[in-house]
Write an enzyme that holds these catalytic residues in place. Structure first.
Site, short mmCIF file in Angstrom:
data_model
loop_
_atom_site.label_atom_id
_atom_site.label_comp_id
_atom_site.label_asym_id
_atom_site.label_seq_id
_atom_site.Cartn_x
_atom_site.Cartn_y
_atom_site.Cartn_z
CG ASP A 37 95.51 94.74 24.45
OD1 ASP A 37 96.28 94.04 25.13
OD2 ASP A 37 94.75 94.30 23.56
CG HIS A 38 100.66 95.31 29.75
ND1 HIS A 38 101.74 95.78 29.04
CD2 HIS A 38 101.05 95.30 31.04
CE1 HIS A 38 102.75 96.03 29.86
NE2 HIS A 38 102.35 95.74 31.09
#
Ligand code: CAO
Length: 444
Positions: free
Chosen positions: A416-417
């Site tokens: 999850d950036h």
């Protein structure tokens, strides 16, 4: 010239006396024709009384809790010429208001009400609440309208008014709560509203050749909805890497005989779990969840590893609890047990909850790399593909190097950036690869 109109309760059907439960305007408000002025309620229904004309509210003649009936005065409305209600309830009267040129003390004489065209407006539409209250939340039409405008489902709103009635403030508080709780970047995604996409193509496939309809399994429908949500609401990036597992594979084969005797296989996945825990300890933000609202990261001090299992009905992800406290044999045994339970459809919902990080291994099947979808609310998932023996250039700096056959394991880490930077992900997979190439590191 403007005039003052007395706005009265019109014909409200069979109801003689009703309670004023909401006052929707105050002196000084400009109201449009048909705008709701007050809400009244009988024991069977609530209804809003609309304004018969546009104008400025001069004075309220009712207060909350008053009992009113047809002809009761609601308020005085200042209307400009031409705006006076063409259709007045019986008994309503328009009197000229003092204008700048006319001293207040000497208002112009009011035209006799009888000179106004008198039309009895149709009874105000009723919104029954009594007999359908089991199905409908208790709220006035104006609050329902307000909720509709904000797309609020009133069945989810807690009413704070008498008998649990939902007020406008309750709806506002609900919206505020939802807006502050939703993870900021994700808030726009679920529900699909902000995506202005063309409609899904409706194709009659049978026109092009023979077809057969096969209903999706329950698992596929459930997991599909979750996968879709996760895919559109989490900004995924996948970091690819590979680990040299030549030595680990030798060790695994040597150690495998003991487990075979006990009836389970010591597969690479048990070592993967062990190595991942070492990496998760080193990089705790991978063993975490983004708090609702997106303000904080919840770092978990336990290691419950989800393992994707392919079953005839679809994908399920049982969780190996406290994997950090288990040895590779225990992990391998538990993996065999949960994957059997999964394929026999015997997993309980609790067996698939509480995961902190997931592994999806397609190594037994094939492939070189893939992009796994994060299992929310986790923030990362490791995909493992089939290991291959291939020539790897080996040689320290300054020395003559050579190609050496090494068993290389492809790793695909989706993260999850919002939580994890690309550099951290590259560090994580490099570290994981180093642990897998020398599993002794997991002892440190
Ligand atoms: N490279 C090469 N061979 C591998 C391997 C790898 N990375 N991983 C496993 N294998 C081998 C095993 O050693 C085993 O070999 P033998 O039959 O010779 O002993 C064989 O492949 C089958 O392994 P397995 O699948 O029985 O066991 P596992 O522990 O590797 O995996 C499980 C267990 C439940 C994860 C797996 O069976 C499974 O269901 N995988 C699919 C997961 C999936 O669908 N993911 C996609 C999700 S989409 O994001």
């Amino acid at each position: 010239m403007s005039s003052i109109t007395e706005i009265k309760v019109p014909d409200i059907g069979d109801f003689k006396e009703v309670d004023v439960i909401e006052i929707l305007v105050k002196p000084g408000d400009s109201v449009a024709k048909e705008a709701s002025l007050i809400t009244v309620e009988s024991d069977k229904a609530t209804m809003e009384i609309p304004s018969p004309a546009a104008g400025l509210v001069k004075e309220l003649k009712v207060k909350l809790g008053d009992k009113v009936g047809e002809g009761s005065m609601i308020l005085l409305l200042e209307t400009s010429e031409g705006e006076s209600p063409a259709a007045q309830p019986a008994g309503s009267a328009a009197i000229p208001a003092p204008s700048a040129a006319t001293p207040a003390a000497a208002p112009a004489p009011a035209p006799a009400p009888a000179t106004l065209p008198i039309h009895r407006p149709a009874p105000v539409p009723l919104e029954p609440v009594g007999d359908v209250s089991a199905f409908k939340p208790h709220a006035s039409p104006s609050v329902r309208k307000f909720a509709r405008e904000l797309a609020v489902d009133l069945s989810k709103v807690q009413g704070s008014g008498p008998k649990g009635r939902i007020t406008q403030e309750d709806v506002q508080a609900f919206v505020k709560r939802v807006m502050t709780q939703a993870p900021a970047p994700a808030a726009a995604a679920p529900g699909g509203a902000p995506f202005n996409l063309p409609e899904w193509p409706q194709v009659d496939f049978g026109k092009f050749g023979p077809v057969e309809l096969k209903p999706l399994s329950r698992i596929k429908k459930l997991s599909g909805a979750n996968l879709h949500r996760n895919w559109i609401s989490i900004p995924h990036v996948t970091q690819f890497d590979e680990a040299d597992i030549t030595d680990l594979e030798v060790f695994r084969r040597e150690s495998g005989a003991a487990s075979e005797k006990q009836g389970f296989k010591l597969t690479m996945l048990a070592f993967m779990i062990k190595a991942c825990i070492t990496a998760l300890r080193q990089y705790p933000e991978f063993n975490a969840s983004l708090e609702r609202g997106g303000e904080n990261l919840v770092l978990k001090k336990y290691f419950h590893i989800g393992v994707a299992v392919d079953t005839p009905d679809g994908l399920v992800v049982p969780v190996i609890r406290d994997a950090d406290r288990k040895g590779v044999y225990d992990l391998a045994r538990e993996l065999a047990e949960v994957s059997k339970l999964a394929r026999d459809r015997k997993l309980k919902p609790g067996d698939m909850q509480g995961g902190t990080f997931s592994i999806s291994s397609l190594g037994g099947i094939g492939g070189t790399a893939f992009t796994p979808i994060i299992n929310a609310p986790e923030v990362a998932i490791l995909g493992v593909s089939r290991s291959v023996m291939r020539p790897v250039w080996m040689g320290a700096k300054g020395e003559a190097g050579q190609f050496v056959p090494r068993l290389m394991l492809p790793l695909s880490l989706s993260y999850d950036h919002r939580v994890i930077d690309g550099a951290s992900a590259a560090r994580f997979t490099s570290y994981l690869a180093s642990v897998l190439s020398d599993i002794r590191r997991s002892l440190l």
